[in-house]
Design an enzyme around this catalytic site. Structure first.
Site, PDB file in Angstrom:
ATOM      1  CE  LYS A  62      57.532  60.616  52.745  1.00 14.36           C
ATOM      2  NZ  LYS A  62      58.057  59.477  53.279  1.00 14.36           N
ATOM      3  CB  SER A 137      55.977  59.236  56.594  1.00 11.14           C
ATOM      4  OG  SER A 137      57.067  58.874  56.059  1.00 11.14           O
ATOM      5  CB  SER A 161      58.000  55.971  55.645  1.00 11.98           C
ATOM      6  OG  SER A 161      57.817  56.460  56.920  1.00 11.98           O
TER       7      SER A 161
END
Lengths: 473, 94
Positions: A62, A137, A161
């Site tokens: 990420k 996310s 997330s």
């Protein structure tokens, strides 16, 4: 089978050449990522294949995890051009295990969101239906693994997330216990809630990756010096005598019937495998979302104070003239650099911490947090794990919730209290809705009881085929 | 319950510039969110201790010994505007 579809444990077991896997993944990205838009950028290819337990395995990370000399932006304009001068601890650990850093994945800006629509680089699309969101996310990491664009991936989880996008994309997502994995080099959102964790194609890969990234780190004083077991030893098909708690507050109005049915069936499968079942109560569940949105935004407003144009990232051009003063530069840089949701959360957090409101909002939320944590402490006195849906619905349409921040916040209703209580949780695929969209099953356990999660998740996965389904792209 | 003036004040604290229309929109949105958060007032928390952190960790100390730090030249590579080994900013005082 195509090389890009292999799990890490298959690559290792069958001694597949990891360089060929990497090549296959790059080709896959070239062919499908214009539809999925999960990948922000590829990492430079290393000349040699590293040695170790994850030798040569391509891993997506990420975009909020620092990689030395590699663009790391949190999908925010304000970190334009930022190349960290050091590796996050999880990145060092991956390198030491021989893994191949493969690509950075899209995310909601600073991890603020549940749909990966709040990215400066534009939204990621769900590989199962590209008109829908992948969740967030860590939507880029989840979509990349689901679409065969990465063998495995790292995400971060502050209020769901990792687990919610895993649920929406039909992959396995694990949020470890707070303190299990070092946060050093993870660009902070909510420091008392954030954890890095794996997004993988199956449970075995999740255990393999947690083995590598877990452990105490002197550079993160909130990481805990608790022995890291070999999590692959928990991959046993056996839940006999295990006590499962089903919280009645999680099966409420507003939960999609197809989701509820799939979770009920999953519980039945585990019961048939010998697990005991018990209804439990987590009475403060309905207060988790409002508590979270005070605690998380307060911490975020403080953490994001560092993005001011002084040292790195964006410095607003409007303020670059020598004549303007420093304060003007702050205002102009932060106005230009942060997206709408980031501004909304910084504002809410700043308000909750400001003189006159601190006690009414922030302090009160911290007290309710105690009550939420106590609910779990109490529940785990009589059960070994808790099972819930990961999210009340399947993946929603792109644009459906962007104009209504509150309805977006409520899509994390089942994942948020886990972070407030600091306990570990995993989401695994447990079915599909009529729309052919994945459904996620969430399993929660006591602090540092990731072994229980793996045991339950593995037992369930061995009895089902959901995780083997692939989206058609 | 939250006014335009409150939003302007908080924006100043947060050092974020906003346009007129944004101030208006944020006033509406933050009011709605705060109204929802008001749900926390249903609970009596007068006898509850706050949890800022879930772990039973208090202060974490280490020995005060010199350790290798990042080379200055590496760190300065991230600078937006620099002057030798210093981050350069617009002037602070008149």
């Amino acid at each position: 089978m195509n090389l890009h579809e292999l799990t890490a444990h298959q690559i290792i077991k069958d001694k597949v050449n990891p360089r060929e896997v990497r090549k296959s993944l790059e080709e896959r990205i070239a062919s499908v990522d214009k539809k999925v838009k999960a990948v922000l950028r590829l990492c430079p290819d290393e000349a040699e294949v590293g040695k170790g337990v994850l030798s040569g395995i391509p891993i997506a990370t990420k975009d909020n995890i620092c990689i030395k000399d590699n663009l790391t932006t949190c999908a925010s304009h304000i970190l334009d051009g930022f190349k960290p001068p050091y590796d996050a601890t999880v990145i060092s650990k991956l390198r030491n295990a021989g893994a191949s850093l493969f690509c950075s994945t899209n995310m909601d800006e600073f991890a603020f969101g549940s749909s990966t629509e709040n990215s400066f680089y534009g939204p990621t699309h769900n590989p199962w239906d590209t008109t829908r969101v992948p969740g967030g996310s860590s939507g880029g990491s989840a979509a990349a693994v689901s679409a065969g664009e990465a063998t495995m991936a790292l995400g971060s989880d502050t209020g769901g997330s990792i687990r919610q996008p895993a649920s929406f994309c039909g992959v396995v997502g694990l949020k470890p216990t707070y303190g299990r994995v070092s946060r050093y080099g993870l660009i902070a959102f909510g420091s008392s809630l954030d954890q890095i964790g794996p997004l993988t194609k199956d449970v075995e890969d999740s255990a393999l990756l947690l083995n590598v990234i877990a452990g105490y780190d002197p550079n993160d004083s909130t990481s805990v010096d608790v022995l890291v077991p070999d999590y692959t030893k928990s991959l046993v098909k056996d839940v006999k005598g295990l006590k499962i708690g089903i919280p009645k507050e999680y099966f409420i109005e507003g939960i999609d019937k197809e989701v509820k049915d799939a979770v009920d069936q999953a519980i039945n499968l585990l019961k048939k495998s010998g697990a005991d079942y018990k209804e439990i109560s987590l009475p403060h569940t309905e207060y988790a979302v409002p508590t979270y949105y005070i605690v998380a935004t307060s911490e975020a407003s403080s953490n994001l104070a560092r993005f001011d144009g002084v040292q790195y990232g964006l410095r607003s051009k409007a303020a670059k003239k020598e004549v303007s003063d420093l304060i003007d530069m702050y205002f102009a840089t932060r106005e230009a650099g942060f997206g709408k949701e980031a501004k909304r959360r910084i504002m809410l957090g700043t308000y909750a911490l400001s003189a006159g409101y601190y006690e009414a909002y922030y302090l009160r939320a911290l007290k309710v947090r105690t009550l939420i944590k106590r609910d779990f402490d109490e529940a785990f006195k009589s059960v070994d794990c808790i099972i819930t849906p990961t999210s009340p619905t399947d993946a929603f349409k792109i644009g459906e919730k962007t104009e209504d921040p509150l309805s977006m916040y409520l899509s994390d209703i089942f994942t948020i209290s886990t972070n407030l209580a600091g306990i570990p949780g995993i989401s695994i695929p447990c079915g599909f809705t009529k729309n052919n969209l994945p459904i996620g099953l969430q399993i929660l356990a006591k602090p540092f009881a990731e072994e229980t999660l793996f045991r339950v998740a593995y037992t369930y996965e061995q009895g089902t085929e959901w995780h083997k389904q692939k989206p058609k792209l | 319950m939250i006014t335009r003036k409150d939003v302007e004040y908080v924006a100043k604290l947060a050092r974020i510039g906003f346009s007129e229309s944004e101030i208006e929109q944020f006033t509406k949105e933050l009011s709605a969110i705060l109204e929802y958060i008001g749900k926390l007032n249903e609970l009596d928390v007068s006898k509850v201790e706050p949890t800022s952190h879930v772990l039973p960790i208090k202060n974490v100390y280490r020995e005060d010994v010199l350790k290798k730090s990042l080379p200055v030249s590496d760190v300065m590579k991230i600078a937006v505007v620099k002057d030798k080994n210093q981050f350069k900013v617009p002037k602070v005082i008149e």
